[in-house]
Design a protein around this motif. Structure first.
Motif, mmCIF file in Angstrom:
data_model
loop_
_atom_site.group_PDB
_atom_site.id
_atom_site.type_symbol
_atom_site.label_atom_id
_atom_site.label_comp_id
_atom_site.label_asym_id
_atom_site.label_seq_id
_atom_site.Cartn_x
_atom_site.Cartn_y
_atom_site.Cartn_z
ATOM 1 N N ILE A 155 -2.450 -8.136 6.733
ATOM 2 C CA ILE A 155 -1.697 -6.894 6.584
ATOM 3 C C ILE A 155 -0.404 -7.027 7.381
ATOM 4 O O ILE A 155 -0.437 -7.418 8.551
ATOM 5 C CB ILE A 155 -2.509 -5.693 7.087
ATOM 6 C CG1 ILE A 155 -3.752 -5.512 6.230
ATOM 7 C CG2 ILE A 155 -1.661 -4.430 7.077
ATOM 8 C CD1 ILE A 155 -4.653 -4.406 6.681
ATOM 9 N N TRP B 253 1.978 -8.326 12.113
ATOM 10 C CA TRP B 253 0.940 -8.574 11.118
ATOM 11 C C TRP B 253 -0.413 -8.730 11.793
ATOM 12 O O TRP B 253 -0.506 -8.962 12.983
ATOM 13 C CB TRP B 253 1.267 -9.790 10.283
ATOM 14 C CG TRP B 253 1.397 -11.070 11.038
ATOM 15 C CD1 TRP B 253 2.492 -11.498 11.728
ATOM 16 C CD2 TRP B 253 0.409 -12.076 11.207
ATOM 17 N NE1 TRP B 253 2.238 -12.708 12.308
ATOM 18 C CE2 TRP B 253 0.969 -13.088 12.002
ATOM 19 C CE3 TRP B 253 -0.887 -12.220 10.757
ATOM 20 C CZ2 TRP B 253 0.273 -14.227 12.361
ATOM 21 C CZ3 TRP B 253 -1.597 -13.360 11.096
ATOM 22 C CH2 TRP B 253 -1.002 -14.348 11.887
ATOM 23 N N ASP C 119 0.866 -1.174 0.000
ATOM 24 C CA ASP C 119 0.000 0.000 0.000
ATOM 25 C C ASP C 119 0.907 1.230 0.000
ATOM 26 O O ASP C 119 1.677 1.442 0.936
ATOM 27 C CB ASP C 119 -0.896 -0.007 1.238
ATOM 28 C CG ASP C 119 -1.884 1.140 1.271
ATOM 29 O OD1 ASP C 119 -1.752 2.072 0.454
ATOM 30 O OD2 ASP C 119 -2.785 1.099 2.124
ATOM 31 N N VAL D 255 -0.077 -6.011 1.844
ATOM 32 C CA VAL D 255 -1.387 -6.655 1.911
ATOM 33 C C VAL D 255 -1.291 -7.981 1.163
ATOM 34 O O VAL D 255 -0.809 -8.035 0.036
ATOM 35 C CB VAL D 255 -2.472 -5.769 1.278
ATOM 36 C CG1 VAL D 255 -3.814 -6.461 1.306
ATOM 37 C CG2 VAL D 255 -2.532 -4.428 1.979
ATOM 38 N N GLU E 39 -11.200 -15.948 1.624
ATOM 39 C CA GLU E 39 -11.545 -14.885 2.568
ATOM 40 C C GLU E 39 -10.375 -14.400 3.406
ATOM 41 O O GLU E 39 -10.574 -13.666 4.364
ATOM 42 C CB GLU E 39 -12.647 -15.381 3.508
ATOM 43 C CG GLU E 39 -13.915 -15.747 2.808
ATOM 44 C CD GLU E 39 -14.970 -16.247 3.776
ATOM 45 O OE1 GLU E 39 -14.659 -16.400 4.965
ATOM 46 O OE2 GLU E 39 -16.101 -16.476 3.330
ATOM 47 N N THR E 40 -9.180 -14.793 3.102
ATOM 48 C CA THR E 40 -8.036 -14.467 3.951
ATOM 49 C C THR E 40 -7.358 -13.191 3.476
ATOM 50 O O THR E 40 -6.907 -13.104 2.343
ATOM 51 C CB THR E 40 -7.013 -15.624 3.950
ATOM 52 O OG1 THR E 40 -7.681 -16.824 4.326
ATOM 53 C CG2 THR E 40 -5.883 -15.348 4.901
ATOM 54 N N GLU E 41 -7.303 -12.202 4.357
ATOM 55 C CA GLU E 41 -6.592 -10.957 4.088
ATOM 56 C C GLU E 41 -5.667 -10.695 5.272
ATOM 57 O O GLU E 41 -6.092 -10.689 6.423
ATOM 58 C CB GLU E 41 -7.557 -9.801 3.918
ATOM 59 C CG GLU E 41 -6.871 -8.509 3.574
ATOM 60 C CD GLU E 41 -7.841 -7.380 3.320
ATOM 61 O OE1 GLU E 41 -7.390 -6.228 3.327
ATOM 62 O OE2 GLU E 41 -9.037 -7.635 3.120
ATOM 63 N N TYR F 280 -4.457 -10.374 10.931
ATOM 64 C CA TYR F 280 -5.395 -11.127 10.090
ATOM 65 C C TYR F 280 -6.717 -10.381 10.092
ATOM 66 O O TYR F 280 -7.246 -10.010 11.137
ATOM 67 C CB TYR F 280 -5.562 -12.533 10.666
ATOM 68 C CG TYR F 280 -6.587 -13.375 9.962
ATOM 69 C CD1 TYR F 280 -6.276 -13.992 8.761
ATOM 70 C CD2 TYR F 280 -7.855 -13.561 10.482
ATOM 71 C CE1 TYR F 280 -7.211 -14.767 8.092
ATOM 72 C CE2 TYR F 280 -8.786 -14.335 9.828
ATOM 73 C CZ TYR F 280 -8.460 -14.937 8.644
ATOM 74 O OH TYR F 280 -9.380 -15.684 7.989
ATOM 75 N N LEU G 73 -3.611 -11.252 -0.114
ATOM 76 C CA LEU G 73 -4.920 -11.870 -0.314
ATOM 77 C C LEU G 73 -4.675 -13.335 -0.655
ATOM 78 O O LEU G 73 -4.026 -13.648 -1.644
ATOM 79 C CB LEU G 73 -5.685 -11.182 -1.434
ATOM 80 C CG LEU G 73 -6.012 -9.714 -1.225
ATOM 81 C CD1 LEU G 73 -6.725 -9.159 -2.452
ATOM 82 C CD2 LEU G 73 -6.864 -9.522 0.004
#
Length: 78
Positions: free
Chosen positions: A68, A75, A51, A58, A64-66, A77, A60
């Motif tokens: 940062i 980090w 970003d 980030v 549904e897993t993201e 979840y 992906l």
């Protein structure tokens, strides 16, 4: 850290330049470990992106897993 890179061609006597943002060492270590965990659980990693505003990485993965990764290597979840 940001690195300015010049593209190797000229167009209409203008050189083209872009700015790349490099991850920190802590971010790279965490990215390697989390990518290993994701693929070990058979989750496909679809996107890894920095970003440009916050300098966070980030990830992906799966449906549904993201995740940062902050510049200090910690980090979260989502």
């Amino acid at each position: 850290m940001s690195v300015r890179v010049r593209i190797g061609w000229r167009r209409n006597n203008r050189s083209v330049a872009i700015t790349l943002y490099m991850p920190t060492v802590e971010q790279l270590k965490t990215l390697f470990i989390l990518s290993f965990w994701a693929t070990k659980m058979y989750l496909p990693v679809f996107l890894v992106r920095i970003d440009e505003r916050t300098k966070n990485i980030v990830i992906l993965a799966g449906e549904e897993t993201e995740i940062i990764i902050y510049p200090n290597g910690k980090w979260r979840y989502i």
